[in-house]
Design a protein around this motif. Sequence first.
Motif, short mmCIF file in Angstrom:
data_model
loop_
_atom_site.label_atom_id
_atom_site.label_comp_id
_atom_site.label_asym_id
_atom_site.label_seq_id
_atom_site.Cartn_x
_atom_site.Cartn_y
_atom_site.Cartn_z
N ASN A 1 -11.06 0.54 -3.98
CA ASN A 1 -10.28 0.60 -5.21
C ASN A 1 -9.04 1.46 -5.02
OD1 ASN A 1 -11.48 -0.94 -7.39
ND2 ASN A 1 -13.26 0.37 -7.11
N GLU A 2 -9.06 2.27 -3.96
CA GLU A 2 -7.96 3.21 -3.76
C GLU A 2 -6.86 2.66 -2.86
OE1 GLU A 2 -9.46 6.97 -2.40
OE2 GLU A 2 -11.06 7.00 -3.89
N GLY A 3 -7.23 1.75 -1.97
CA GLY A 3 -6.25 1.28 -0.99
C GLY A 3 -6.28 2.12 0.28
N ASN A 4 -7.20 3.09 0.31
CA ASN A 4 -7.26 3.95 1.50
C ASN A 4 -7.70 3.18 2.74
OD1 ASN A 4 -9.87 3.94 0.08
ND2 ASN A 4 -10.52 5.19 1.79
N GLU B 1 -14.88 -7.06 -11.98
CA GLU B 1 -15.06 -8.43 -11.49
C GLU B 1 -14.59 -8.53 -10.06
OE1 GLU B 1 -14.89 -11.08 -15.50
OE2 GLU B 1 -13.01 -10.61 -14.49
N MET B 2 -13.60 -7.73 -9.75
CA MET B 2 -13.10 -7.68 -8.38
C MET B 2 -12.57 -6.27 -8.16
SD MET B 2 -11.62 -10.58 -6.33
CE MET B 2 -10.71 -10.58 -4.80
N SER B 3 -12.85 -5.71 -7.02
CA SER B 3 -12.29 -4.39 -6.71
C SER B 3 -10.79 -4.54 -6.51
CB SER B 3 -12.91 -3.85 -5.43
OG SER B 3 -14.31 -3.83 -5.57
N VAL B 4 -10.08 -3.44 -6.62
CA VAL B 4 -8.62 -3.53 -6.57
C VAL B 4 -8.12 -4.13 -5.25
CG1 VAL B 4 -6.45 -2.25 -6.72
CG2 VAL B 4 -8.37 -1.60 -8.16
N TYR B 5 -8.67 -3.65 -4.14
CA TYR B 5 -8.20 -4.15 -2.84
C TYR B 5 -9.36 -4.81 -2.09
CZ TYR B 5 -4.25 -1.20 -3.97
OH TYR B 5 -3.19 -0.62 -4.62
N THR B 6 -9.27 -6.11 -1.93
CA THR B 6 -10.24 -6.85 -1.11
C THR B 6 -9.44 -7.48 0.01
OG1 THR B 6 -11.60 -7.33 -3.05
CG2 THR B 6 -11.99 -8.65 -1.09
N SER B 7 -9.66 -6.98 1.22
CA SER B 7 -8.82 -7.41 2.34
C SER B 7 -9.62 -8.13 3.39
CB SER B 7 -8.13 -6.19 2.95
OG SER B 7 -7.44 -5.47 1.95
N ARG C 1 -19.35 -6.37 -9.26
CA ARG C 1 -20.02 -6.26 -10.57
C ARG C 1 -21.22 -5.32 -10.51
NH1 ARG C 1 -18.01 -11.32 -10.36
NH2 ARG C 1 -17.00 -12.15 -12.22
N LEU D 1 -18.98 -11.19 -2.71
CA LEU D 1 -18.02 -10.32 -3.40
C LEU D 1 -18.20 -10.42 -4.91
CD1 LEU D 1 -14.90 -10.92 -1.17
CD2 LEU D 1 -15.99 -8.71 -1.56
N THR E 1 -5.85 -6.53 -7.05
CA THR E 1 -6.15 -6.69 -8.48
C THR E 1 -5.79 -5.40 -9.20
OG1 THR E 1 -8.04 -8.03 -7.77
CG2 THR E 1 -7.94 -7.44 -10.10
N ASP F 1 -6.95 0.16 3.56
CA ASP F 1 -5.82 -0.58 4.12
C ASP F 1 -4.79 0.34 4.77
OD1 ASP F 1 -6.71 -2.26 1.36
OD2 ASP F 1 -6.54 -3.39 3.24
N SER G 1 -3.68 0.82 -7.62
CA SER G 1 -4.69 1.63 -6.95
C SER G 1 -5.32 2.61 -7.95
CB SER G 1 -3.97 2.39 -5.83
OG SER G 1 -4.63 3.58 -5.52
N ARG G 2 -6.60 2.88 -7.81
CA ARG G 2 -7.24 3.82 -8.73
C ARG G 2 -8.43 4.50 -8.09
NH1 ARG G 2 -8.27 -0.76 -12.80
NH2 ARG G 2 -6.37 -1.30 -11.68
N PHE H 1 0.80 -1.23 0.00
CA PHE H 1 0.00 0.00 0.00
C PHE H 1 0.82 1.27 0.00
CE2 PHE H 1 -3.62 -2.58 0.34
CZ PHE H 1 -3.32 -3.60 1.23
N ALA I 1 -4.22 6.23 -6.66
CA ALA I 1 -5.00 7.04 -5.72
C ALA I 1 -4.29 7.12 -4.37
CB ALA I 1 -6.39 6.47 -5.57
N HIS I 2 -4.11 6.02 -3.70
CA HIS I 2 -3.34 6.05 -2.45
C HIS I 2 -2.31 4.94 -2.42
CE1 HIS I 2 -5.86 9.10 -0.85
NE2 HIS I 2 -6.93 8.38 -1.01
N VAL J 1 -5.15 -10.81 4.94
CA VAL J 1 -5.12 -11.53 3.67
C VAL J 1 -5.52 -10.50 2.63
CG1 VAL J 1 -6.12 -13.37 2.27
CG2 VAL J 1 -5.75 -13.73 4.72
N PHE J 2 -4.56 -10.08 1.81
CA PHE J 2 -4.82 -8.97 0.89
C PHE J 2 -4.93 -9.48 -0.54
CE2 PHE J 2 -4.48 -6.13 4.23
CZ PHE J 2 -3.31 -6.32 4.94
N CYS J 3 -6.08 -9.24 -1.15
CA CYS J 3 -6.31 -9.63 -2.54
C CYS J 3 -6.16 -8.36 -3.37
CB CYS J 3 -7.70 -10.22 -2.71
SG CYS J 3 -7.98 -11.63 -1.64
#
Lengths: 186, 462
Positions: B219-222, B264-270, B258, B253, A153, B224, A156-157, A110, A169-170, A149-151
């Motif tokens: 999607n931003e990672g904020n 299909e999946m957001s950027v960050y799924t934690s 969707r 999810l 894809t 996390d 960042s956007r 991150f 984005a971050h 557990v970090f998935c």
Amino acid sequence: MMLPEPPSLPFIAAKDLMPLFTSKLVAAAATFAEISEAMDAKRAIADYLTQNNISDRLSYDPRAAEWLKEESRPLNSDDKVRVTYAHRAIAETGTLVFVTNDQSPNLSHFLPDIEIVLLRKSFVRPHLEEVLAEIKQPLTRGATMPRGVFCVTGPSRSADIEQTLLMGAHGPRYLHVIIWDDEKAT
Amino acid sequence: MIDLNKNAQKALDDPVLQAALHKVKPRFIDKRKKAIEAMPSFSEWRDYGKAIKDYVLNNIEKCLAEFTRNAEFSGAQVYRAIDAKAARKIILNICKTHQARLVTKGKSMVSEEIALNEALLHEGITPIETDLGEYIVQLRKERPSHLIAPAVHVPKSAVEEIFRKTHIDLDPKRDLSAPESLLEEARKKLRHHFVNADIGITGANFLIAETGSIVLVTNEGNGDLTHALPKVHIVIASIEKVVPRLKDAAALLRLLARSATGQEMSVYTSFVTGPKRLSDPDGPRETHVILLDNGRSQLLETEFQDILRCIKCGACLNHCPIYHAIGGHAYGSVYAGPIGSVLSPALMGLHEAAQLPEASSFCGRCEEVCPVRIPLPKLLRQWREKGKKYRPLKEKVTLTFWAFLANRPALYHRAVGLLLRCLSLFGSKKDRVAYLPFARGWFRHRSLPKARQSFFKQWKQK
């Protein structure tokens, strides 16, 4: 009332696994390179940095450092490029899966601007469900899930500025995956 | 009471808002459609989403107990808050214990619901929203106007304006014309807050009973950066977010990303389980999970229970013609659109929110797109039944008069004949009627076709 069971997962043939994974990676705006020998990883990383004019110093998560025979050090919030090690990956969505442990910090995925991921081909699974089951299943009494557990894809956007999709984005602006075909008999 | 009529009128007359709302269709509707079409089994997964959520709602205490047990086992502290006041109290206590001055926040509608930011500010604690859209909205001192895209109503020029106004330590001559430059500025500013925060507060998209984990999707990672940097992580989530197993979360999810953004999946799924383990190099030392009720358990076993299946994807808002016309702020509530119109009366009471269920033409699109098959039009109708006493007198009188006529066919025919003859007196344009007495509101944005003579004769002959 009985717990309902989910429908069957979308079928992915074994031969389609890697092509699907890499096409989804690219669709998510990540990039990748394939290597056939583990020791080619170092060169693959150097190539990526050169091609993209990146001159910042690299830092490594412990497992990645071990692989590349480099020194690992704790993640610094100024680290621009971090090399990490994937626990698993998901072909259906082009997702990388990381878990936290003594060898794997949360923040490597991150804080940096650029994340370079070392992935073994044998770690790719068809769906999220299989990855989660593999993480949970071996846990015996007294053990818990890893804290994180970090998935992941793609990079960042955000599209919050007038619906314009922008990267970085971050979290990381760029995500590059180096896939080692460890299934080839050596 | 929320004056939706007045707010709607204001929204319709706002050209900036209308231009922004025009972007909703391509961004959300088309993307969702494409993602659904690429997944032929989507309908089966929707059925499953409904089934698993129904199971949870019928076994909620059991699920919450299992979640609590497993979360506590992983080192988290779990609390039940019956209402907003109780939740705020718990959070403020934690903040005071840690002498927190700066708090970063991941996007959480529930935290809006309990008016957390105001409570923190009141205690001298600064909350910073880290989701870019929420950050923009926070600076503008507004509420979010959409579940997924909180700043959908804010044009780029307004973002530039508020950044210039707020980030006064930066060079005033800097060029912010490109959206990238705005993003870059927000990234730098928020990075500073992420790193310096004493406490990070997030919501949770799901709570997993079998492992005591929370699921955080961004999607931003904020999200996390919010939970992993500070020493303390607070989670605030409503009780119906719990699901039994990891695989149930995985199933939901599939529906969530969707339906929300067409991904299909957001950027960050934690999947986050408790505080850091002893040997982890980073992570919070303490994790507190607050399970908020705030009127939800009152809905269980009632005709409104189905609304609690909601996974907050925003698809109903994205497809609602009313929302497209008036945007989120007009609803005057934390939750807007069809979901807002059903949930707000439940959370705030009909005396506050009676106008919201009225804002529907029952086109049914919301139900069509809801990933967990919530029968939204039916629920809206149920609220309308209950909300009869809040209807304005003028409306009740008019409807009673109409009902009187409609029950007497001969009289009705005569009255309609008279009306048709009168219509031709009110024409302004050639073939259209632009005004009728008592109907200015309706005629403000529409016109009626004039009855042509031949039609009148035909009708008379019938």
